[in-house]
Structures are given as structure tokens and as C-alpha cells.
Design a protein around this motif. Structure first.
Motif, PDB file in Angstrom:
ATOM      1  N   ALA A   1       0.827  -1.205   0.000  1.00  0.00           N
ATOM      2  CA  ALA A   1       0.000   0.000   0.000  1.00  0.00           C
ATOM      3  C   ALA A   1       0.859   1.252   0.000  1.00  0.00           C
ATOM      4  CB  ALA A   1      -0.929  -0.016   1.220  1.00  0.00           C
ATOM      5  N   ALA A   2       2.001   1.209   0.711  1.00  0.00           N
ATOM      6  CA  ALA A   2       2.899   2.368   0.739  1.00  0.00           C
ATOM      7  C   ALA A   2       3.476   2.643  -0.641  1.00  0.00           C
ATOM      8  CB  ALA A   2       4.018   2.126   1.756  1.00  0.00           C
ATOM      9  N   LEU A   3       3.875   1.567  -1.346  1.00  0.00           N
ATOM     10  CA  LEU A   3       4.410   1.746  -2.702  1.00  0.00           C
ATOM     11  C   LEU A   3       3.327   2.268  -3.643  1.00  0.00           C
ATOM     12  CD1 LEU A   3       6.603  -1.492  -2.980  1.00  0.00           C
ATOM     13  CD2 LEU A   3       7.368   0.854  -2.555  1.00  0.00           C
TER      14      LEU A   3
ATOM     15  N   ALA B   1       3.368   5.588  -5.950  1.00  0.00           N
ATOM     16  CA  ALA B   1       3.077   5.521  -7.386  1.00  0.00           C
ATOM     17  C   ALA B   1       2.040   6.561  -7.800  1.00  0.00           C
ATOM     18  CB  ALA B   1       2.594   4.119  -7.748  1.00  0.00           C
ATOM     19  N   GLN B   2       1.198   7.012  -6.869  1.00  0.00           N
ATOM     20  CA  GLN B   2       0.202   8.039  -7.151  1.00  0.00           C
ATOM     21  C   GLN B   2       0.788   9.450  -7.161  1.00  0.00           C
ATOM     22  OE1 GLN B   2      -2.821   7.426  -4.194  1.00  0.00           O
ATOM     23  NE2 GLN B   2      -3.249   5.314  -4.858  1.00  0.00           N
ATOM     24  N   GLY B   3       2.116   9.550  -6.894  1.00  0.00           N
ATOM     25  CA  GLY B   3       2.776  10.852  -6.971  1.00  0.00           C
ATOM     26  C   GLY B   3       2.999  11.523  -5.631  1.00  0.00           C
ATOM     27  N   PHE B   4       2.694  10.846  -4.529  1.00  0.00           N
ATOM     28  CA  PHE B   4       2.914  11.423  -3.207  1.00  0.00           C
ATOM     29  C   PHE B   4       4.389  11.250  -2.843  1.00  0.00           C
ATOM     30  CE2 PHE B   4       2.961  11.293   1.454  1.00  0.00           C
ATOM     31  CZ  PHE B   4       2.240  12.438   1.761  1.00  0.00           C
ATOM     32  N   VAL B   5       5.095  12.374  -2.667  1.00  0.00           N
ATOM     33  CA  VAL B   5       6.519  12.348  -2.311  1.00  0.00           C
ATOM     34  C   VAL B   5       6.655  12.826  -0.866  1.00  0.00           C
ATOM     35  CG1 VAL B   5       8.816  13.181  -2.862  1.00  0.00           C
ATOM     36  CG2 VAL B   5       7.160  12.801  -4.706  1.00  0.00           C
ATOM     37  N   PRO B   6       6.916  11.930   0.077  1.00  0.00           N
ATOM     38  CA  PRO B   6       6.929  12.322   1.490  1.00  0.00           C
ATOM     39  C   PRO B   6       8.234  13.003   1.883  1.00  0.00           C
ATOM     40  CG  PRO B   6       7.398   9.992   1.293  1.00  0.00           C
ATOM     41  CD  PRO B   6       7.127  10.484  -0.095  1.00  0.00           C
TER      42      PRO B   6
ATOM     43  N   ALA C   1      10.109  -2.697   4.757  1.00  0.00           N
ATOM     44  CA  ALA C   1       9.213  -1.726   4.119  1.00  0.00           C
ATOM     45  C   ALA C   1       9.943  -0.421   3.828  1.00  0.00           C
ATOM     46  CB  ALA C   1       8.007  -1.466   5.019  1.00  0.00           C
ATOM     47  N   LEU C   2      10.733   0.065   4.781  1.00  0.00           N
ATOM     48  CA  LEU C   2      11.481   1.310   4.577  1.00  0.00           C
ATOM     49  C   LEU C   2      12.488   1.163   3.451  1.00  0.00           C
ATOM     50  CD1 LEU C   2      12.127   2.638   8.199  1.00  0.00           C
ATOM     51  CD2 LEU C   2      10.513   3.491   6.500  1.00  0.00           C
ATOM     52  N   SER C   3      13.124  -0.012   3.372  1.00  0.00           N
ATOM     53  CA  SER C   3      14.084  -0.237   2.282  1.00  0.00           C
ATOM     54  C   SER C   3      13.392  -0.178   0.930  1.00  0.00           C
ATOM     55  CB  SER C   3      14.751  -1.602   2.479  1.00  0.00           C
ATOM     56  OG  SER C   3      15.644  -1.870   1.422  1.00  0.00           O
TER      57      SER C   3
ATOM     58  N   ASN D   1      14.075   2.720  -1.931  1.00  0.00           N
ATOM     59  CA  ASN D   1      14.474   2.336  -3.293  1.00  0.00           C
ATOM     60  C   ASN D   1      13.529   2.935  -4.329  1.00  0.00           C
ATOM     61  OD1 ASN D   1      16.621   0.855  -2.326  1.00  0.00           O
ATOM     62  ND2 ASN D   1      15.473  -1.073  -2.266  1.00  0.00           N
ATOM     63  N   ALA D   2      12.223   2.904  -4.042  1.00  0.00           N
ATOM     64  CA  ALA D   2      11.251   3.476  -4.984  1.00  0.00           C
ATOM     65  C   ALA D   2      11.447   4.977  -5.131  1.00  0.00           C
ATOM     66  CB  ALA D   2       9.827   3.162  -4.498  1.00  0.00           C
ATOM     67  N   LEU D   3      11.705   5.671  -4.014  1.00  0.00           N
ATOM     68  CA  LEU D   3      11.937   7.116  -4.071  1.00  0.00           C
ATOM     69  C   LEU D   3      13.235   7.433  -4.809  1.00  0.00           C
ATOM     70  CD1 LEU D   3      10.831   8.099  -0.451  1.00  0.00           C
ATOM     71  CD2 LEU D   3       9.690   8.751  -2.585  1.00  0.00           C
ATOM     72  N   ALA D   4      14.267   6.601  -4.577  1.00  0.00           N
ATOM     73  CA  ALA D   4      15.544   6.842  -5.259  1.00  0.00           C
ATOM     74  C   ALA D   4      15.404   6.690  -6.767  1.00  0.00           C
ATOM     75  CB  ALA D   4      16.599   5.871  -4.715  1.00  0.00           C
ATOM     76  N   ARG D   5      14.622   5.697  -7.199  1.00  0.00           N
ATOM     77  CA  ARG D   5      14.422   5.516  -8.645  1.00  0.00           C
ATOM     78  C   ARG D   5      13.684   6.699  -9.252  1.00  0.00           C
ATOM     79  NH1 ARG D   5      13.356   0.136  -6.948  1.00  0.00           N
ATOM     80  NH2 ARG D   5      11.096   0.560  -6.961  1.00  0.00           N
ATOM     81  N   ALA D   6      12.854   7.360  -8.434  1.00  0.00           N
ATOM     82  CA  ALA D   6      12.116   8.534  -8.927  1.00  0.00           C
ATOM     83  C   ALA D   6      12.916   9.821  -8.760  1.00  0.00           C
ATOM     84  CB  ALA D   6      10.779   8.650  -8.187  1.00  0.00           C
TER      85      ALA D   6
END
Length: 628
Positions: free
Chosen positions: A495-497, A501-506, A524-526, A530-535
Motif C-alpha cells: 500500500a505504501a508503494l 506511485a500516485q505521486g505522493f513524495v513524502p 518496508a522502509l528499504s 528504493n522506490a523514491l531513489a528511482r524517482a
């Protein structure tokens, strides 16, 4: 590491076995002397030499008996190795006489005497193998003197039958040495097995003793904790029941409510102290060293305890200092707070002194807390560091604390790499001191007295909360929204990912440690990082929240400097932690951008300048009493 104890055990067993057979050997050698003299008596070759040889043989045999008696009566006269060497010298002297006496057989006109003498020597060699074969030194000093002269004399005759006999003797010499090597190896294995069993027995006994001591300590701990926890709970129950008394006046109700609040606070304080000790024992408490001015820390703890000291008519003196230390300010503040709290509690008149003594030490100095209180008897200097032990409080009055402060101080000082020292005597006050390392002025990044409110504001921050408990998610969302944050909640990693994916950058990610489907917050944090780093979004603040105290993974995270808060987390603690983490993240970004803009970056030294490490005050439950 265990070679020396095993060798010593082998030596001790060798001494016992070697000397145990000497009385039998004494009579055996007298029998050998009698047989050889009887053989040569009809025609003694070279009588003077014969008398000298066999007289020496008899004297050596008597000396062997004397050595045995000395060993039995005075076993501590020499070390085990010393007794072995003395026995080897005895063997060399004792067996050289019959070995060299083969010369008389070849000087005799009787042709069968060399063969008879050789049989006697082989018999003695068998006895040497049985009694001395398990020790190289004793065996190698006896067998050559016994057999070599015979082998040489038989080879020297240049006759076929004597040459064959010499070859057989040489083969016997080699064979007996080979068997002796196996004998020694077997002996060593037997002794080593015995020593291993002895070590195992001692280790089991020691572990049993430690387990019994731990069990007794646990029993004492729970007994004391149960007493101190039951007292306020019992009082709260009675006071709460009295609120139902319709005959009570509003003033009495107010007084009762005040007592209930007091007992709840006492219960909460004890609960937090027990949790502090549990965190220290479990190894999840992190040490983050910073460069800071010691005077600022002194002022923080001094301002906290000056009112309490003044209320008792005590003077709290803080020695001025310009020293900069490299240490953990949060854990150090916890240490000083506990020491000052104890000093105020157990001092009725006089003064309390807090300061640092350099004593010419380039590496740092010693922080000291002195008081003019009741003092501690020498016999109780060790006991006061045990949980729930208190000096001069046999009634266990909760107003004098619970006896957890000094055990916590001792463990914190050891965690910081120092040793807590105590000097005290009844009626003469107490002095507690521990070492601190000197720091560098260039390594200071912020003042300890800057309030959290002065840091980055929570207004407008975006926060992603991950927790599988809906009530906690709702509570976090409500709290963070009141602080002006934009909050998104997620029940698990997937759900966090999806939120990302909806564009929310915390700006920050808060995550519980134990999640559903056997997943952990660290995983989960890892995945989120990783998802934020790719973006293209790096450096997002992350924070784990857990009620676990003894997880191996949590210990590893603590060693890596990853921020972890332990439940229960107060709103003040959570806000202070987030603001300090955001402040550190902005400092890191500023340092990274400084070389690009041509500005000179601040000197970096130690963990404080490592971008991977958050500030100390954001990482531990040790700041449980900090308020924003």
C-alpha cells in the motif's frame, strides 16, 4: 589457548605414573644385578672395572629409590616438569650401567655370555617401554644407553651370527621407538579427554552458578518491581473507589484526584525507568557522538535541578568550563540528570557541585558530581548499582526513588566507553566521576540549547505512515494533521508503494517495525527508499517505531545508526525527533552543496558529519523526558 593447561595436566599425570612404578623397578634392578654378577662370577674379567661398574649400578638404583621417597614426601619441591627431568637423569644413570656392562661379556672366554647379557638387556628394555614409553624425555635417555653399546659390540665382532643379532637388536630399537610414539600419542589423547571432561564439568558448574545467580537476581528484581508497582496501583484503586463516595465534599474529591495523579505519575516514572534498563540490556540504545560545548549541557541539567535544590536549601554549583567534548549529549544528559537527582534526594544540607577536571589529560577529562549528603558505606559501594537497591530506605518509600537511577547510570557510562567511579563514606557525602573525550570546536554543528521549535517547522510537511493497526494510523494522522502536515496512511509495504506511485513524495516516512504477513518495518522502509531513489527523490527522513526490545535486527539497525523510537512514543518526543531529523537532513544537503558553490565546508569529524547518521537527540528513548 588451551595448550598450556593440557600440557600441565599431562606433566602432572606423567609424574604420578613414572614415580608410581619406581618401587617395582628398584627390586627389578637388584634382581638384574644379582643375575649379572652370578653369570660373570666364575671368571670375572677386569675385576676393578667390574666392581666399579656394578657398584655404580647399585648406587644408581639406591639413588632412584631416594628420588622416589623425596617425590612422595615433598611433591612441591619441584614443578611437574622438574620432577620429569630428574626422573630422566635417574634413568640415564641407572640404565647406562647394565648397557655398558656388555663389554665384560665380550671380554669373557665364555662364548654364550654376550647372548645371555643381551637377553637381559632386551628384558630391561621391555620394562623401560612399559614404564617410561609414554614420556619422550625419559624413554630417549634410557633406551639408547641400554641398547646402543650391545649393538655396537655385536657389529664389531664381524661374525655372521653376531651381525644378524646386531641387526635384530637395531630393528628392535627402531620398533620399540615407533610403538613408544603411539603409546605417547594415546596417553596424550587420554589425558586431553580427561582435561576436556574436567573443563566441561567446570564450565557446566560455572554456568549453573551463573544461571542460579541470574535466577536469584531476576527473583529479587521482580519482587522489588512488583512491590513498587503494586503500591501506586493499590493506592489508585482505593482512591478511585473513594470518588464514588457521595458524602465527600468537592474539596475532598479534588484532593483525591490530586493523589491519583501523583500515583499515576509515580507509576509512569517507574515504568519508564524499567524500560530504560530493558533497552540498555537489549543493546538497542544507540550511541551517536557529537562535538558540543560541555557548558551548554551543564546549563541544561543545572536549570532542571536548581529549583529542587533551592527548595531544600541546597546550593547547586556548576563549575564554568570551556571544554568541548566528543560524546553523546543525550545519554550524557541522562547520566548527569540521574546523578544530580540522587544528589538532591540524599542531601539535606550543604551543596552539590558539578564540573569537569582535566587534570592535564590531553585526551579529555573527568566529569564529577559531588554532594555533601548522607554518604554510602564502603560495604554498599557495589550493591548500590543493583536494581532496586537503596541506601537508607528500608521502608522503600517511593518518594526517595526506586533504586534504578544508579544501575542506569552505570550501564550508560559503560555504553559510552567509560567507567563510573565512586568515592563515598557515611556522613561525608559522595563523589561520582567518569571520563569524557575531548572534542574539536570545528566539529560543532549546533548549540544544545537551541530548542526544537527553532528547527524546521512541521507546517506543510508530507508524511507517509505505515502501520497495520488502523487505530494507530488514525491517531498518527490526526496528530500530524494538527501540526500542519499532509498525511497519507498505508497498512503495509504494498500500500505504501501504491501511495508513492500516485505521486505522493513524502518528507518523512514513519513505519511500525512489526507489520502483517511476516514483514518488518526495515524491509518496508528499504522498499520505499528504493522506490523514491528511482524517482530521483533521495534523502527522505525515515523513522522506525517499535515496542520490541530484544530483536537481533533492531540491534543491527541501532549499530548502523538508523533512527528507532520505542513505544510508548509521546507526541512531544515524536515531534522533536522529526524536527531534528529534518534539521540534520538540511545540514547534510547544505554541506553537499557547499563545494559546488565555492564555499568552504564546515570541518567534518566523527559521526556527526556522516550524512547517514541522524542527530543523537532524535534516536533514543533516552530523551523520554524532553518536551517541545
Amino acid at each position: 589457548m588451551r595448550l598450556d593447561p593440557i600440557q600441565r595436566a599431562i606433566d602432572e599425570d606423567l609424574v604420578r605414573v613414572l614415580y608410581a612404578q619406581d618401587p617395582i623397578a628398584f627390586f627389578t634392578h637388584w634382581f638384574s644385578i644379582a643375575v649379572l654378577v652370578a653369570i660373570y662370577w666364575p671368571a670375572v674379567p677386569s675385576p676393578p672395572l667390574f666392581v666399579a661398574c656394578f657398584g655404580f649400578y647399585a648406587a644408581a638404583n639406591c639413588g632412584s629409590l631416594a628420588l622416589w621417597i623425596c617425590n612422595r614426601r615433598y611433591p612441591r619441591l619441584a614443578s611437574p616438569r622438574g620432577w620429569i627431568v630428574l626422573h630422566a637423569v635417574r634413568g640415564m644413570l641407572l640404565y647406562s650401567a647394565p648397557g655398558l656392562a656388555i663389554w665384560f661379556a665380550f671380554q669373557s672366554p665364555q662364548a654364550d655370555l654376550p647372548l645371555l647379557h643381551t637377553v637381559m638387556l632386551v628384558t630391561l628394555a621391555g620394562g623401560v617401554f612399559m614404564s617410561n614409553g609414554f614420556d619422550l624425555l625419559n624413554f630417549s635417555t634410557a633406551i639408547p644407553f641400554l641398547l646402543f653399546p650391545s649393538i655396537v659390540m655385536h657389529f664389531g665382532t664381524h661374525t655372521f651370527d653376531r651381525t644378524i643379532l646386531a641387526i635384530v637388536l637395531a630393528f628392535f630399537f627402531c620398533a620399540i621407538n615407533v610403538y613408544a610414539m603411539s603409546y605417547r600419542k594415546l596417553f596424550r589423547q587420554v589425558v586431553q579427554a580427561r582435561v576436556d571432561q574436567q573443563y566441561l564439568a567446570e564450565s557446566l558448574a560455572e554456568q549453573k552458578h551463573v544461571a542460579e545467580e541470574a535466577s536469584l537476581a531476576k527473583t529479587r528484581f521482580f519482587a522489588a518491581a512488583s512491590h513498587d508497582l503494586r503500591q501506586p496501583l493499590h493506592a489508585i484503586g482505593l482512591l478511585a473507589a473513594s470518588l464514588n463516595d457521595t458524602a465527600a465534599t468537592p474539596v475532598q474529591h479534588a484532593k483525591t484526584a490530586e493523589h491519583i495523579v501523583y500515583n499515576v505519575e509515580a507509576l509512569n516514572q517507574l515504568f519508564n525507568q524499567v524500560l530504560d534498563l530493558a533497552r540498555l540490556e537489549s543493546g538497542v540504545t544507540q550511541v551517536i557522538r557529537l562535538h558540543f560545548r560541555l557548558a551548554e549541557l551543564f546549563e541544561r541539567v543545572g536549570s532542571q535541578y536548581r529549583p529542587q535544590a533551592a527548595a531544600k536549601g541546597l546550593a547547586l554549583r556548576i563549575a564554568p568550563t570551556a571544554m568541548i567534548v566528543h560524546d553523546d549529549p543525550v545519554l550524557l544528559e541522562r547520566v548527569l540528570s540521574n546523578l544530580l537527582s540522587n544528589a538532591v534526594r540524599y542531601t539535606e544540607e550543604g551543596a552539590i557541585w558539578l564540573g569537569v577536571r582535566r587534570a592535564g589529560q590531553a585526551w579529555g577529562g573527568y566529569i564529577e558530581v559531588r554532594d555533601s549528603g548522607i554518604g554510602i558505606p564502603a560495604g554498599e559501594h557495589e550493591q548500590i548499582f543493583e536494581e532496586f537497591y537503596q541506601v537508607a530506605n528500608p521502608q522503600r518509600d517511593a518518594r526517595q526513588g526506586h533504586g534504578l537511577g544508579l544501575p542506569t547510570v552505570k550501564r550508560l557510562v559503560e555504553l559510552l566507553g567509560g567507567e563510573l567511579q565512586l568515592r563515598s563514606a557515611p556522613g561525608r557525602g559522595s563523589v561520582f566521576r567518569f571520563p569524557v573525550q575531548a572534542g574539536e570546536a570545528g566539529g560543532i554543528v549546533a548549540s544544545l540549547n537551541e530548542t526544537a521549535a527553532g528547527g524546521p517547522s512541521t507546517q506543510g510537511r508530507r508524511v507517509l505512515c505505515i502501520d497495520d493497526e488502523p487505530s494507530i494510523l488514525e491517531g498518527l494522522a490526526s496528530l500530524l494533521a494538527r501540526w500542519g502536515c499532509s498525511v497519507r496512511g498505508a497498512r503495509d509495504e504494498a500500500a505504501a508503494l501504491a501511495v508513492l506511485a500516485q505521486g505522493f513524495v513524502p518528507d518523512a516516512v514513519l513505519c511500525d517495525y512489526q507489520l502483517a504477513n511476516h514483514r518488518t518495518g526495515a524491509q518496508a522502509l528499504s522498499a520505499v527508499r528504493n522506490a523514491l531513489a528511482r524517482a530521483g527523490h533521495e534523502g527522505v527522513v525515515t523513522l522506525l517505531i517499535t515496542g520490541d526490545m530484544a530483536s537481533a535486527e533492531l540491534t543491527a539497525l541501532a549499530l548502523q545508526g538508523i533512527p528507532v523510537l520505542h513505544k510508548p512514543v509521546t507526541p512531544a518526543r515524536l515531534r522533536r525527533t522529526l524536527e531534528m531529523l529534518w534539521q540534520q537532513a538540511e545540514l547534510d544537503r547544505g554541506r553537499a552543496a557547499a563545494p559546488v558553490s565555492g564555499q568552504r565546508s564546515a570541518p567534518m569529524s566523527g559521526p556527526v558529519t556522516d550524512p547517514a547518521l541522524p542527530p543523537a537527540s532524535a534516536l533514543r528513548e533516552a530523551n523520554a523526558d524532553d518536551e517541545v
